[in-house]
Scaffold this motif. Structure first.
Motif: not given
Length: 608
Positions: A533-535, A550-553, A567-569
């Motif tokens: 997320l920060h990246r 949202l699914l990745d969260m 964008f969490l991956s």
């Protein structure tokens, strides 16, 4: 006593009571005058009410035979008056949907201490109906007899035949007060006809069509309530048709390594919020003083929505509907809500928007995938409505639910026009504003300073609302994460630009605010997602990324998922960001024109 008075027949008290009761019902639309609101198409409404009473009396002959038909109008009267007094509008299709879908338990929770007042009022109205019915049964003095009744029935029969003909074969279109005479016929306006019989007959000529429109019948009382029921039935049918395309769809989703650790994921969908009016993204006014102090809040400064209309943009946020299909009604898949349900989460859709209507039903078809669905808005968009804080109580109930895995969607009214009605007076910080002005002339560019101040005040209120939601999540001391994204922005007479609001092709409407917040417990549970997320916090994102993120969260997986769109991956990849601006345009390969900053596709370079 003078002979004239001896021969004059005074109405019996029972007759007066019945007639005055019916007159009181008929005068309901004119309550607006007492509230300093104009009655639009008043003469049409009056004519419709006279015609409706004439029709009912002619068909049934005496009040005792048709008084049963008035039960819905009597019982709905307190609600109609309440909505007119506090929200400037009567019972609508949306309100009928709330009544149809609210359980007794939810109704008691919503009414709280006012439930006894409501019950007392309803008991009083019921007693009024019973007394009127008793008077109608005991008298024959109001029976309609004689040749005039048969003349009225003949006229009604002729009108019914004309109406049936127009319904089947179409009729010349009547322009409404808000449409020009040259406007093209729209689907569903009655000008084309149903053509159920297949007979090749011409449409009804323009001159034979009654000089009234359906909206006036809906606004009349008491028989307009039946028209609202018909409108509600149509919306339910339309909703069912939209839902049918995805009824059997499944993601096959699950949460690998699922455990019993409580986990709450929240999506907040903003409304009409413009990214450059958030101090979180560099705006000069401090419109986000509370969010700016949140430690685990990560702003996403470069997010684009594909289209600047709620009914078209929200489906792209919550489902896999491609941006370039957003203009088409319906979608063959369900939303991320169903994927969460398949993975074992209990789901809520809590909305301060509208459930039915041409702008809202395409969104509510996805909302109804949730286990619990609540629409709390008792007003509308352009009229007064409940503030977004009305969502706090259903949010509290959802968070108190014993289910360990929760998905909660909050659909806010945010910064939708009329801006000054989207926040209480305590948030009227920048002045002069439009606060206290019921119906400002929004097309008058002279109100530009007030309009902009009021708009900024809505962002300040949104900041407070979101901070309150985060406080509730933090107090649970459990893994929790919240994603906020607005559906579209607004144009606000910027510079020399002479357009405002949305539905245009400006950068102000395509760039939307977004951020993600996570609790300390969520960070401990998903440390790699927080790092990613920060990246990727400054990545070029679009609302198409939201479904996958949202699914990745919650680490939910399904066959053929696209983690490169989350964008969490660590596999996240940038993709083309399409916007509906003079055709589908690559936002990152476009120019911005003038003070309105219209998004214009660059012409391809000629090859030498």
């Amino acid at each position: 006593m003078p002979p004239l008075l001896q021969n004059l027949r005074w109405p019996r008290p029972a007759h007066l009571f019945i007639l005055l009761s019916y007159l009181a019902l008929s005068l309901v639309p004119w309550i607006r005058i007492l509230l300093d609101n104009p009655v639009r198409d008043g003469w049409q409404i009056l004519g419709i009410e006279i015609a409706a009473w004439t029709a009912v009396w002619a068909v049934f002959k005496r009040p005792a035979y048709f008084h049963w038909l008035l039960i819905p109008a009597f019982m709905a009267l307190p609600t109609e008056i309440y909505l007119l007094a506090f929200y400037g509008q009567g019972i609508s299709t949306h309100h009928l949907g709330i009544l149809a879908e609210t359980s007794p338990v939810e109704a008691l929770e919503f009414l709280g201490g006012t439930v006894w007042t409501m019950l007392a009022v309803m008991a009083g109205v019921a007693a009024w109906w019973v007394m009127t019915f008793r008077a109608a049964r005991q008298t024959r003095g109001l029976d309609w007899q004689g040749a005039s009744r048969w003349v009225a029935l003949a006229l009604l029969g002729g009108f019914a035949l004309l109406a049936a003909y127009a319904w089947e074969f179409g009729a010349g279109k009547i322009p409404s007060a808000s449409a020009s005479a040259s406007a093209p016929a729209q689907a569903g306006d009655g000008s084309r006809g149903a053509h159920a019989t297949g007979w090749p007959l011409p449409p009804l000529p323009q001159w034979a069509r009654p000089p009234v429109h359906f909206k006036s019948f809906i606004d009349s009382w008491p028989f307009g309530l039946a028209a609202r029921g018909i409108d509600f039935y149509r919306e339910r049918r339309y909703l069912a048709q939209l839902n049918e395309t995805s009824r059997h769809f499944r993601f096959g989703a699950d949460q690998p390594g699922a455990d019993d650790v409580p986990e709450t994921i929240v999506l907040v969908i903003g409304e009409s919020s413009r990214q450059d009016r958030w101090s979180l993204f560099g705006y000069g006014r401090e419109t986000n003083p509370l969010l700016a102090r949140e430690a685990n809040l990560v702003p996403l400064p470069d997010v684009i929505t594909a289209v600047s209309a709620t009914r078209l943009s929200v489906p792209v946020i919550i489902s896999r509907k491609p941006a370039r299909q957003s203009l088409k009604d319906g979608f063959s898949e369900k939303s991320f809500i169903t994927a969460y349900k398949e993975a074992g989460f209990r789901t809520w859709w809590l909305s301060n928007q509208i459930s039915f209507g041409k702008f809202d039903t395409p969104v509510s078809v996805f909302a109804r995938e949730a286990d619990v669905v609540q629409f709390t808005n008792l007003g509308g968009f352009s009229d007064k409505s409940t503030l977004d804080e009305v969502l706090f109580e259903p949010l509290r109930v959802a968070m108190a639910d014993r289910t360990p895995k929760k998905l909660i969607v909050l659909h806010t009214l945010g910064s939708h026009w009329n801006y000054s009605q989207r926040h209480p007076q305590a948030f009227d910080r920048w002045q002069p504003s439009l606060f206290g002005i019921d119906k400002p002339v929004y097309t008058d560019i002279a109100i530009k300073p007030r309009l902009n101040n009021s708009y900024d005040n809505t962002i300040l209120y949104t900041d407070w609302f979101l901070a309150q939601v985060l406080d509730r999540l933090k107090s649970a001391r459990q893994p929790a994460a919240l994603l906020y994204v607005a559906d579209h922005g607004q144009t606000l007479y910027d510079g020399a630009c002479r357009i405002a609001f949305h539905g245009h092709n400006t950068q102000y409407e395509f760039r939307v605010p977004a951020f993600m917040w996570y609790s300390e417990q969520y960070g401990d549970r998903y440390p790699d997602k927080v790092r990613q997320l920060h990246r990727h916090r400054k990545a070029k994102l679009a609302t198409e990324n939201m479904f996958h993120t949202l699914l990745d969260m919650a680490d939910i997986r399904y066959p053929a998922d696209r983690l490169e769109w989350s964008f969490l991956s660590p596999t996240f990849k940038r993709h083309t960001r399409w916007v509906d601006s003079y055709g589908w345009t690559d936002y990152d390969n476009a120019t911005l024109k003038g003070d309105c900053r219209e998004v214009i596709a660059k012409k391809p370079k000629k090859r030498r």
